[in-house]
Design a protein around this motif. Structure first.
Motif, short mmCIF file in Angstrom:
data_model
loop_
_atom_site.label_atom_id
_atom_site.label_comp_id
_atom_site.label_asym_id
_atom_site.label_seq_id
_atom_site.Cartn_x
_atom_site.Cartn_y
_atom_site.Cartn_z
N ILE A 169 15.94 21.20 -0.80
CA ILE A 169 17.10 21.89 -0.71
C ILE A 169 18.07 21.00 0.68
O ILE A 169 17.66 20.76 1.81
CB ILE A 169 18.15 22.43 -0.48
N ILE A 170 19.38 20.15 1.22
CA ILE A 170 19.47 19.49 2.31
C ILE A 170 21.23 19.37 2.09
O ILE A 170 21.70 19.07 0.99
CB ILE A 170 19.35 17.72 2.27
N VAL A 171 21.16 20.07 3.29
CA VAL A 171 22.89 19.92 2.97
C VAL A 171 23.19 19.54 4.46
O VAL A 171 23.08 19.53 5.71
CB VAL A 171 23.30 21.75 3.55
N ASP A 172 24.62 18.29 4.55
CA ASP A 172 24.67 17.82 5.23
C ASP A 172 25.72 18.26 5.71
O ASP A 172 27.02 19.15 5.63
CB ASP A 172 25.26 16.29 4.87
N ASN A 173 26.41 17.83 7.20
CA ASN A 173 27.43 17.96 8.19
C ASN A 173 27.48 20.09 8.73
O ASN A 173 28.46 20.25 8.11
CB ASN A 173 28.84 17.88 7.18
N VAL A 174 26.24 20.11 8.97
CA VAL A 174 26.32 21.87 9.19
C VAL A 174 26.46 22.28 10.85
O VAL A 174 26.51 23.21 10.82
CB VAL A 174 25.32 21.93 8.83
N VAL A 175 26.17 20.83 10.99
CA VAL A 175 27.01 20.90 13.16
C VAL A 175 28.32 21.04 13.01
O VAL A 175 29.08 21.93 14.21
CB VAL A 175 26.07 19.83 13.93
N ARG A 176 28.85 19.72 12.74
CA ARG A 176 30.65 19.40 13.06
C ARG A 176 30.83 19.59 14.68
O ARG A 176 31.77 19.80 15.59
CB ARG A 176 31.41 20.91 12.41
N ARG A 177 30.06 18.80 15.23
CA ARG A 177 29.93 18.35 16.39
C ARG A 177 30.13 20.07 17.46
O ARG A 177 31.05 19.86 18.49
CB ARG A 177 32.07 17.42 17.03
N GLY A 178 29.55 20.99 16.85
CA GLY A 178 28.68 21.84 17.77
C GLY A 178 29.79 22.96 17.93
O GLY A 178 29.68 23.87 17.83
N LYS A 179 31.09 22.72 16.29
CA LYS A 179 31.93 23.77 16.68
C LYS A 179 31.49 25.03 15.55
O LYS A 179 32.09 25.74 15.76
CB LYS A 179 32.84 23.16 15.51
N ILE A 180 29.83 24.85 15.17
CA ILE A 180 29.14 25.92 14.02
C ILE A 180 29.04 26.97 14.89
O ILE A 180 28.73 28.08 14.60
CB ILE A 180 27.94 25.35 13.61
N ILE A 181 28.58 26.95 16.87
CA ILE A 181 28.41 28.20 17.23
C ILE A 181 29.70 28.17 18.18
O ILE A 181 29.89 29.45 18.62
CB ILE A 181 27.71 27.53 18.85
N GLU A 182 30.82 27.81 18.15
CA GLU A 182 32.18 27.85 18.53
C GLU A 182 33.16 29.05 18.18
O GLU A 182 32.94 29.08 16.48
CB GLU A 182 33.09 27.45 18.87
N ASP A 183 33.82 30.08 18.25
CA ASP A 183 35.49 30.75 17.61
C ASP A 183 35.86 31.03 17.55
O ASP A 183 37.66 30.65 17.56
CB ASP A 183 35.00 32.51 18.39
N THR A 184 36.54 29.38 15.71
CA THR A 184 36.71 28.83 15.92
C THR A 184 37.27 28.94 14.20
O THR A 184 36.89 29.78 13.10
CB THR A 184 36.63 27.71 15.80
N ASP A 185 38.46 28.54 13.51
CA ASP A 185 39.33 29.55 12.54
C ASP A 185 39.26 27.36 11.99
O ASP A 185 39.86 26.50 11.11
CB ASP A 185 40.67 29.67 12.46
N GLU A 186 38.21 26.50 12.99
CA GLU A 186 38.67 25.07 12.85
C GLU A 186 38.05 24.91 11.32
O GLU A 186 37.07 25.41 10.37
CB GLU A 186 38.17 23.83 13.32
N LYS A 187 38.96 23.40 9.99
CA LYS A 187 38.81 23.29 8.93
C LYS A 187 37.02 23.24 8.84
O LYS A 187 35.84 22.92 9.17
CB LYS A 187 39.26 22.13 8.34
N ALA A 188 36.43 24.82 7.68
CA ALA A 188 34.78 24.35 6.88
C ALA A 188 34.41 25.26 8.08
O ALA A 188 32.88 25.08 7.63
CB ALA A 188 34.97 23.22 6.81
N VAL A 189 34.17 25.49 9.37
CA VAL A 189 33.69 26.11 10.05
C VAL A 189 33.26 27.81 9.50
O VAL A 189 31.90 27.57 9.45
CB VAL A 189 34.14 25.51 11.49
N PRO A 190 34.38 28.47 9.50
CA PRO A 190 34.06 29.37 9.15
C PRO A 190 32.95 30.06 8.14
O PRO A 190 32.09 30.83 7.83
CB PRO A 190 35.63 30.18 8.91
N GLN A 191 33.31 29.15 6.89
CA GLN A 191 32.58 28.52 6.34
C GLN A 191 30.97 28.37 5.52
O GLN A 191 30.09 28.79 5.72
CB GLN A 191 33.22 27.78 4.74
N ILE A 192 30.75 27.17 6.93
CA ILE A 192 29.45 27.05 7.00
C ILE A 192 28.60 28.03 7.88
O ILE A 192 27.19 28.63 7.48
CB ILE A 192 29.47 25.76 8.24
N ARG A 193 29.71 28.64 8.94
CA ARG A 193 28.82 30.09 9.64
C ARG A 193 28.34 31.24 8.85
O ARG A 193 27.43 31.74 8.46
CB ARG A 193 29.53 30.72 10.48
N ASP A 194 29.46 30.98 7.52
CA ASP A 194 29.18 32.54 6.25
C ASP A 194 27.60 31.68 5.68
O ASP A 194 27.14 32.90 5.76
CB ASP A 194 29.78 32.20 5.49
#
Length: 219
Positions: free
Chosen positions: A161-186
């Motif tokens: 199983i491969i999922v694309d676009n999970v880093v989001r320019r590093g936003k994945i480790i930031e406390d942000t509400d930017e679109k899709a990032v909270p859901q990817i963190r979930d």
């Protein structure tokens, strides 16, 4: 730095055959149709192709067809009796994908299923598909956790199983509400407790900027 990333991708294209006339035709048609340039890069398309080959996939599921660029790369890895289903919610994109798949000569192997994937995934096995050997998720990121759950339900033991676009320019480790990032963190939170799959993630740079893939093998 981004200029260097792009130049290295071009170097790979020249040396490693990460594109060809068919794939360039697809990209050109998608551009002429004014579709957003959100397909995987040439190098990553070839990467998916090789990963499906290494997995010896006979059945492939893709969630997020777009214009069929990654679809064609993946379908090329199928053996003669292989089958692939790909889901696309946008009617214009689905029609373009069908045209591109036909021009690539793989219509017999690939079915483009139009509509909301979450509405159709529960009945995909009723369409005669066996469980899948290889699943690529590249659709709306807000539903990644649900797509992943369905991928696990529909996959064989040992499936990739491969999922694309999970880093989001590093936003994945930031406390942000930017679109899709909270859901990817979930999704990552879910994976940290899920014993059905063994996973890792890689960061990538190139013509598409800075992002990354989640990859896993079903236990």
């Amino acid at each position: 730095m981004e200029e260097t990333w792009r130049a290295v991708d071009v170097y790979f294209e020249e040396k490693l055959a990460t594109t060809d006339e068919t794939m360039e035709h697809i990209l050109k048609k998608n551009e002429e149709a004014e579709m957003p340039s959100i397909e995987v890069s040439r190098a990553h398309g070839k990467m998916l192709h090789l990963m499906a080959k290494m997995a010896k996939a006979k059945t492939i599921l893709e969630i997020g067809t777009h214009g069929g660029f990654s679809t064609v790369w993946l379908a090329r890895a199928l053996p003669e009796e292989g089958r692939m289903a790909t889901f696309e919610v946008n009617p214009k994109h689905a029609e373009m994908a069908r045209e591109n798949i036909e021009s690539a000569g793989i219509s017999a192997e690939v079915e483009v299923i139009e509509g909301e994937a979450l509405s159709t995934l529960p009945s995909i096995l009723e369409k005669g598909y066996p469980r899948f050997d290889f699943i690529f998720i590249d659709a709306d990121k807000e539903n990644n956790s649900e797509y992943l759950n369905w991928a696990l339900k529909l996959s064989k033991k040992g499936a990739t199983i491969i999922v694309d676009n999970v880093v989001r320019r590093g936003k994945i480790i930031e406390d942000t509400d930017e679109k899709a990032v909270p859901q990817i963190r979930d999704m990552f939170d879910q994976l940290s407790k899920d014993d059905r799959i063994e996973t890792t993630a890689i960061q990538t740079v190139g013509q598409k900027g800075y992002d990354g893939f989640l990859m896993g093998v079903v236990k």
